[in-house]
Design a protein around this motif. Sequence first.
Motif, PDB file in Angstrom:
ATOM      1  N   LEU A   1      52.156 -42.700 -12.595  1.00 40.02           N
ATOM      2  CA  LEU A   1      52.136 -43.112 -13.998  1.00 40.02           C
ATOM      3  C   LEU A   1      51.495 -44.482 -14.190  1.00 40.02           C
ATOM      4  CD1 LEU A   1      55.613 -41.864 -15.203  1.00 40.02           C
ATOM      5  CD2 LEU A   1      53.372 -41.013 -15.921  1.00 40.02           C
ATOM      6  N   SER A   2      51.537 -45.314 -13.179  1.00 38.40           N
ATOM      7  CA  SER A   2      50.932 -46.645 -13.264  1.00 38.40           C
ATOM      8  C   SER A   2      49.415 -46.589 -13.168  1.00 38.40           C
ATOM      9  CB  SER A   2      51.496 -47.552 -12.168  1.00 38.40           C
ATOM     10  OG  SER A   2      52.881 -47.735 -12.369  1.00 38.40           O
ATOM     11  N   ASN A   3      48.877 -45.480 -12.728  1.00 39.20           N
ATOM     12  CA  ASN A   3      47.435 -45.303 -12.612  1.00 39.20           C
ATOM     13  C   ASN A   3      46.862 -44.915 -13.978  1.00 39.20           C
ATOM     14  OD1 ASN A   3      44.809 -44.598 -12.048  1.00 39.20           O
ATOM     15  ND2 ASN A   3      45.316 -43.169 -10.409  1.00 39.20           N
ATOM     16  N   ALA A   4      46.023 -45.783 -14.543  1.00 39.11           N
ATOM     17  CA  ALA A   4      45.473 -45.550 -15.880  1.00 39.11           C
ATOM     18  C   ALA A   4      44.294 -44.578 -15.883  1.00 39.11           C
ATOM     19  CB  ALA A   4      45.045 -46.873 -16.501  1.00 39.11           C
ATOM     20  N   THR A   5      43.849 -44.135 -14.723  1.00 40.54           N
ATOM     21  CA  THR A   5      42.735 -43.184 -14.650  1.00 40.54           C
ATOM     22  C   THR A   5      43.204 -41.799 -15.078  1.00 40.54           C
ATOM     23  OG1 THR A   5      41.812 -44.424 -12.803  1.00 40.54           O
ATOM     24  CG2 THR A   5      40.988 -42.173 -13.134  1.00 40.54           C
ATOM     25  N   ILE A   6      42.476 -41.180 -15.977  1.00 42.06           N
ATOM     26  CA  ILE A   6      42.828 -39.842 -16.453  1.00 42.06           C
ATOM     27  C   ILE A   6      42.474 -38.821 -15.381  1.00 42.06           C
ATOM     28  CG2 ILE A   6      42.333 -38.041 -18.150  1.00 42.06           C
ATOM     29  CD1 ILE A   6      41.909 -40.304 -20.174  1.00 42.06           C
ATOM     30  N   ASN A   7      43.425 -37.967 -15.056  1.00 37.75           N
ATOM     31  CA  ASN A   7      43.229 -36.919 -14.075  1.00 37.75           C
ATOM     32  C   ASN A   7      43.029 -35.603 -14.824  1.00 37.75           C
ATOM     33  OD1 ASN A   7      43.348 -34.973 -12.108  1.00 37.75           O
ATOM     34  ND2 ASN A   7      45.349 -35.554 -11.331  1.00 37.75           N
ATOM     35  N   PRO A   8      41.801 -35.054 -14.832  1.00 35.82           N
ATOM     36  CA  PRO A   8      41.568 -33.817 -15.580  1.00 35.82           C
ATOM     37  C   PRO A   8      42.365 -32.627 -15.065  1.00 35.82           C
ATOM     38  CG  PRO A   8      39.642 -34.408 -14.282  1.00 35.82           C
ATOM     39  CD  PRO A   8      40.615 -35.531 -14.144  1.00 35.82           C
ATOM     40  N   ASP A   9      42.860 -32.699 -13.832  1.00 33.72           N
ATOM     41  CA  ASP A   9      43.652 -31.608 -13.263  1.00 33.72           C
ATOM     42  C   ASP A   9      45.153 -31.883 -13.330  1.00 33.72           C
ATOM     43  OD1 ASP A   9      41.318 -30.217 -12.551  1.00 33.72           O
ATOM     44  OD2 ASP A   9      41.157 -31.388 -10.707  1.00 33.72           O
ATOM     45  N   GLY A  10      45.539 -33.050 -13.835  1.00 32.59           N
ATOM     46  CA  GLY A  10      46.950 -33.432 -13.860  1.00 32.59           C
ATOM     47  C   GLY A  10      47.604 -33.134 -15.188  1.00 32.59           C
ATOM     48  N   ASP A  11      48.885 -33.462 -15.278  1.00 31.12           N
ATOM     49  CA  ASP A  11      49.614 -33.208 -16.515  1.00 31.12           C
ATOM     50  C   ASP A  11      49.439 -34.336 -17.525  1.00 31.12           C
ATOM     51  OD1 ASP A  11      51.206 -35.141 -15.347  1.00 31.12           O
ATOM     52  OD2 ASP A  11      52.879 -33.802 -14.986  1.00 31.12           O
ATOM     53  N   ASN A  12      49.045 -35.512 -17.057  1.00 36.46           N
ATOM     54  CA  ASN A  12      48.701 -36.629 -17.932  1.00 36.46           C
ATOM     55  C   ASN A  12      49.711 -36.908 -19.037  1.00 36.46           C
ATOM     56  OD1 ASN A  12      46.179 -37.372 -16.669  1.00 36.46           O
ATOM     57  ND2 ASN A  12      45.425 -35.411 -17.413  1.00 36.46           N
ATOM     58  N   TRP A  13      50.971 -37.069 -18.693  1.00 40.91           N
ATOM     59  CA  TRP A  13      51.954 -37.394 -19.714  1.00 40.91           C
ATOM     60  C   TRP A  13      52.118 -38.889 -19.898  1.00 40.91           C
ATOM     61  CZ3 TRP A  13      57.029 -39.307 -18.618  1.00 40.91           C
ATOM     62  CH2 TRP A  13      57.402 -39.291 -17.286  1.00 40.91           C
ATOM     63  N   ARG A  14      51.202 -39.662 -19.285  1.00 37.80           N
ATOM     64  CA  ARG A  14      51.205 -41.111 -19.439  1.00 37.80           C
ATOM     65  C   ARG A  14      51.008 -41.521 -20.902  1.00 37.80           C
ATOM     66  NH1 ARG A  14      48.062 -45.962 -18.676  1.00 37.80           N
ATOM     67  NH2 ARG A  14      49.141 -47.347 -17.228  1.00 37.80           N
ATOM     68  N   SER A  15      50.178 -40.802 -21.627  1.00 34.77           N
ATOM     69  CA  SER A  15      49.941 -41.153 -23.036  1.00 34.77           C
ATOM     70  C   SER A  15      51.215 -40.985 -23.870  1.00 34.77           C
ATOM     71  CB  SER A  15      48.799 -40.327 -23.627  1.00 34.77           C
ATOM     72  OG  SER A  15      49.094 -38.959 -23.560  1.00 34.77           O
ATOM     73  N   TRP A  16      52.001 -39.956 -23.591  1.00 30.56           N
ATOM     74  CA  TRP A  16      53.271 -39.787 -24.305  1.00 30.56           C
ATOM     75  C   TRP A  16      54.223 -40.922 -23.933  1.00 30.56           C
ATOM     76  CZ3 TRP A  16      55.667 -38.331 -28.321  1.00 30.56           C
ATOM     77  CH2 TRP A  16      57.065 -38.265 -28.335  1.00 30.56           C
ATOM     78  N   LEU A  17      54.245 -41.300 -22.682  1.00 27.75           N
ATOM     79  CA  LEU A  17      55.088 -42.408 -22.250  1.00 27.75           C
ATOM     80  C   LEU A  17      54.681 -43.691 -22.968  1.00 27.75           C
ATOM     81  CD1 LEU A  17      57.317 -43.492 -20.450  1.00 27.75           C
ATOM     82  CD2 LEU A  17      55.606 -43.793 -18.648  1.00 27.75           C
ATOM     83  N   TRP A  18      53.384 -43.917 -23.119  1.00 26.83           N
ATOM     84  CA  TRP A  18      52.904 -45.096 -23.844  1.00 26.83           C
ATOM     85  C   TRP A  18      53.444 -45.092 -25.282  1.00 26.83           C
ATOM     86  CZ3 TRP A  18      51.084 -49.805 -23.513  1.00 26.83           C
ATOM     87  CH2 TRP A  18      50.477 -50.375 -24.619  1.00 26.83           C
ATOM     88  N   GLN A  19      53.403 -43.951 -25.919  1.00 22.56           N
ATOM     89  CA  GLN A  19      53.907 -43.865 -27.291  1.00 22.56           C
ATOM     90  C   GLN A  19      55.411 -44.111 -27.362  1.00 22.56           C
ATOM     91  OE1 GLN A  19      52.016 -40.039 -28.365  1.00 22.56           O
ATOM     92  NE2 GLN A  19      51.284 -41.176 -30.143  1.00 22.56           N
ATOM     93  N   THR A  20      56.162 -43.640 -26.386  1.00 21.80           N
ATOM     94  CA  THR A  20      57.604 -43.888 -26.420  1.00 21.80           C
ATOM     95  C   THR A  20      57.915 -45.362 -26.182  1.00 21.80           C
ATOM     96  OG1 THR A  20      57.990 -43.387 -24.079  1.00 21.80           O
ATOM     97  CG2 THR A  20      58.179 -41.552 -25.628  1.00 21.80           C
ATOM     98  N   CYS A  21      57.108 -46.040 -25.387  1.00 16.25           N
ATOM     99  CA  CYS A  21      57.341 -47.457 -25.092  1.00 16.25           C
ATOM    100  C   CYS A  21      56.828 -48.375 -26.207  1.00 16.25           C
ATOM    101  CB  CYS A  21      56.649 -47.845 -23.789  1.00 16.25           C
ATOM    102  SG  CYS A  21      57.306 -47.060 -22.312  1.00 16.25           S
ATOM    103  N   THR A  22      55.870 -47.937 -26.978  1.00  8.89           N
ATOM    104  CA  THR A  22      55.249 -48.831 -27.961  1.00  8.89           C
ATOM    105  C   THR A  22      55.437 -48.416 -29.409  1.00  8.89           C
ATOM    106  OG1 THR A  22      53.124 -47.661 -27.836  1.00  8.89           O
ATOM    107  CG2 THR A  22      53.454 -49.518 -26.314  1.00  8.89           C
ATOM    108  N   GLU A  23      55.939 -47.192 -29.663  1.00 11.49           N
ATOM    109  CA  GLU A  23      56.065 -46.748 -31.044  1.00 11.49           C
ATOM    110  C   GLU A  23      57.367 -46.013 -31.333  1.00 11.49           C
ATOM    111  OE1 GLU A  23      52.631 -44.589 -32.523  1.00 11.49           O
ATOM    112  OE2 GLU A  23      51.429 -45.492 -30.942  1.00 11.49           O
ATOM    113  N   PHE A  24      57.609 -44.919 -30.652  1.00 11.80           N
ATOM    114  CA  PHE A  24      58.655 -43.982 -31.055  1.00 11.80           C
ATOM    115  C   PHE A  24      60.024 -44.244 -30.456  1.00 11.80           C
ATOM    116  CE2 PHE A  24      54.789 -41.108 -31.041  1.00 11.80           C
ATOM    117  CZ  PHE A  24      54.503 -41.351 -32.364  1.00 11.80           C
ATOM    118  N   GLY A  25      60.068 -44.600 -29.181  1.00 12.54           N
ATOM    119  CA  GLY A  25      61.353 -44.782 -28.519  1.00 12.54           C
ATOM    120  C   GLY A  25      62.155 -43.506 -28.422  1.00 12.54           C
ATOM    121  N   TYR A  26      61.495 -42.398 -28.229  1.00 12.06           N
ATOM    122  CA  TYR A  26      62.177 -41.102 -28.151  1.00 12.06           C
ATOM    123  C   TYR A  26      62.748 -40.915 -26.753  1.00 12.06           C
ATOM    124  CZ  TYR A  26      62.987 -36.105 -28.641  1.00 12.06           C
ATOM    125  OH  TYR A  26      63.570 -34.870 -28.695  1.00 12.06           O
ATOM    126  N   TYR A  27      63.955 -41.444 -26.535  1.00 18.89           N
ATOM    127  CA  TYR A  27      64.580 -41.379 -25.219  1.00 18.89           C
ATOM    128  C   TYR A  27      65.779 -40.449 -25.268  1.00 18.89           C
ATOM    129  CZ  TYR A  27      61.703 -45.477 -24.543  1.00 18.89           C
ATOM    130  OH  TYR A  27      60.649 -46.336 -24.476  1.00 18.89           O
TER     131      TYR A  27
END
Length: 93
Positions: free
Chosen positions: A22-48
Amino acid sequence: RKQQQGDNNCMRIDWNQTLVELSNATINPDGDNWRSWLWQTCTEFGYYQTCPAESDCPFGRGYHTIDMDYNLCHVVFSLNARKVVNNIQATTT
Protein backbone atom coordinates in the motif's frame (compact mmCIF):
# COMPACT_ATOMS: atom_id res chain seq x y z
CA ARG A 1 -3.16 -9.19 1.79
CA LYS A 2 -3.68 -12.81 0.82
CA GLN A 3 -0.73 -14.56 -0.74
CA GLN A 4 -0.63 -18.00 -2.32
CA GLN A 5 1.68 -20.43 -0.57
CA GLY A 6 3.33 -22.56 -3.24
CA ASP A 7 1.08 -24.99 -5.09
CA ASN A 8 -1.27 -25.73 -2.18
CA ASN A 9 -4.58 -24.05 -1.43
CA CYS A 10 -3.47 -22.34 1.80
CA MET A 11 -3.51 -18.57 2.06
CA ARG A 12 -1.12 -16.59 4.21
CA ILE A 13 -2.23 -13.24 5.62
CA ASP A 14 0.71 -10.86 5.95
CA TRP A 15 -0.14 -7.45 7.45
CA ASN A 16 3.41 -6.07 7.06
CA GLN A 17 3.50 -7.04 3.37
CA THR A 18 0.14 -5.32 2.91
CA LEU A 19 1.59 -2.12 4.38
CA VAL A 20 4.59 -2.34 2.05
CA GLU A 21 2.36 -2.81 -0.99
CA LEU A 22 0.00 0.00 0.00
CA SER A 23 2.95 2.34 0.54
CA ASN A 24 3.97 1.88 -3.09
CA ALA A 25 2.37 4.70 -5.11
CA THR A 26 2.98 2.93 -8.44
CA ILE A 27 -0.25 1.71 -10.02
CA ASN A 28 -0.24 -2.02 -10.66
CA PRO A 29 -2.48 -2.81 -13.66
CA ASP A 30 -2.73 -6.43 -12.49
CA GLY A 31 -3.37 -5.61 -8.82
CA ASP A 32 -6.45 -4.73 -6.84
CA ASN A 33 -5.28 -1.14 -6.33
CA TRP A 34 -7.38 -0.28 -3.30
CA ARG A 35 -4.84 2.38 -2.32
CA SER A 36 -7.05 5.09 -3.85
CA TRP A 37 -9.97 4.08 -1.61
CA LEU A 38 -7.64 4.12 1.39
CA TRP A 39 -6.55 7.64 0.42
CA GLN A 40 -10.18 8.76 0.39
CA THR A 41 -10.86 7.24 3.80
CA CYS A 42 -7.79 8.97 5.27
CA THR A 43 -8.42 12.37 3.67
CA GLU A 44 -12.18 12.69 3.14
CA PHE A 45 -14.66 10.06 4.25
CA GLY A 46 -13.30 8.26 7.30
CA TYR A 47 -15.37 5.19 6.48
CA TYR A 48 -13.90 2.85 9.08
CA GLN A 49 -15.59 -0.38 10.09
CA THR A 50 -14.60 -0.98 13.68
CA CYS A 51 -15.95 -3.15 16.44
CA PRO A 52 -14.80 -1.98 19.88
CA ALA A 53 -14.37 -4.64 22.58
CA GLU A 54 -16.93 -3.01 24.89
CA SER A 55 -19.59 -2.59 22.20
CA ASP A 56 -22.66 -4.60 21.20
CA CYS A 57 -21.23 -5.01 17.72
CA PRO A 58 -22.19 -8.43 16.28
CA PHE A 59 -18.71 -8.99 14.79
CA GLY A 60 -15.35 -9.91 16.34
CA ARG A 61 -15.23 -7.34 19.13
CA GLY A 62 -11.88 -5.73 19.79
CA TYR A 63 -10.06 -7.19 16.79
CA HIS A 64 -10.19 -4.09 14.60
CA THR A 65 -9.90 -0.74 16.32
CA ILE A 66 -9.91 2.79 14.93
CA ASP A 67 -6.24 3.03 15.93
CA MET A 68 -5.45 0.35 13.35
CA ASP A 69 -7.00 2.51 10.65
CA TYR A 70 -5.19 5.61 11.90
CA ASN A 71 -1.94 3.63 11.85
CA LEU A 72 -2.63 2.56 8.28
CA CYS A 73 -3.07 6.21 7.23
CA HIS A 74 0.14 7.08 9.03
CA VAL A 75 2.26 4.30 7.53
CA VAL A 76 0.94 4.60 3.98
CA PHE A 77 0.41 8.37 3.65
CA SER A 78 2.29 9.91 6.65
CA LEU A 79 -0.99 11.28 8.06
CA ASN A 80 -1.30 11.22 11.83
CA ALA A 81 -4.61 10.57 13.59
CA ARG A 82 -5.29 14.27 14.26
CA LYS A 83 -4.82 15.09 10.56
CA VAL A 84 -7.18 12.28 9.56
CA VAL A 85 -9.85 13.51 11.99
CA ASN A 86 -9.43 17.10 10.75
CA ASN A 87 -9.69 15.95 7.11
CA ILE A 88 -12.91 14.06 7.80
CA GLN A 89 -14.43 16.91 9.76
CA ALA A 90 -13.60 19.35 6.94
CA THR A 91 -15.37 17.07 4.45
CA THR A 92 -18.46 16.31 6.52
CA THR A 93 -19.24 19.82 7.80
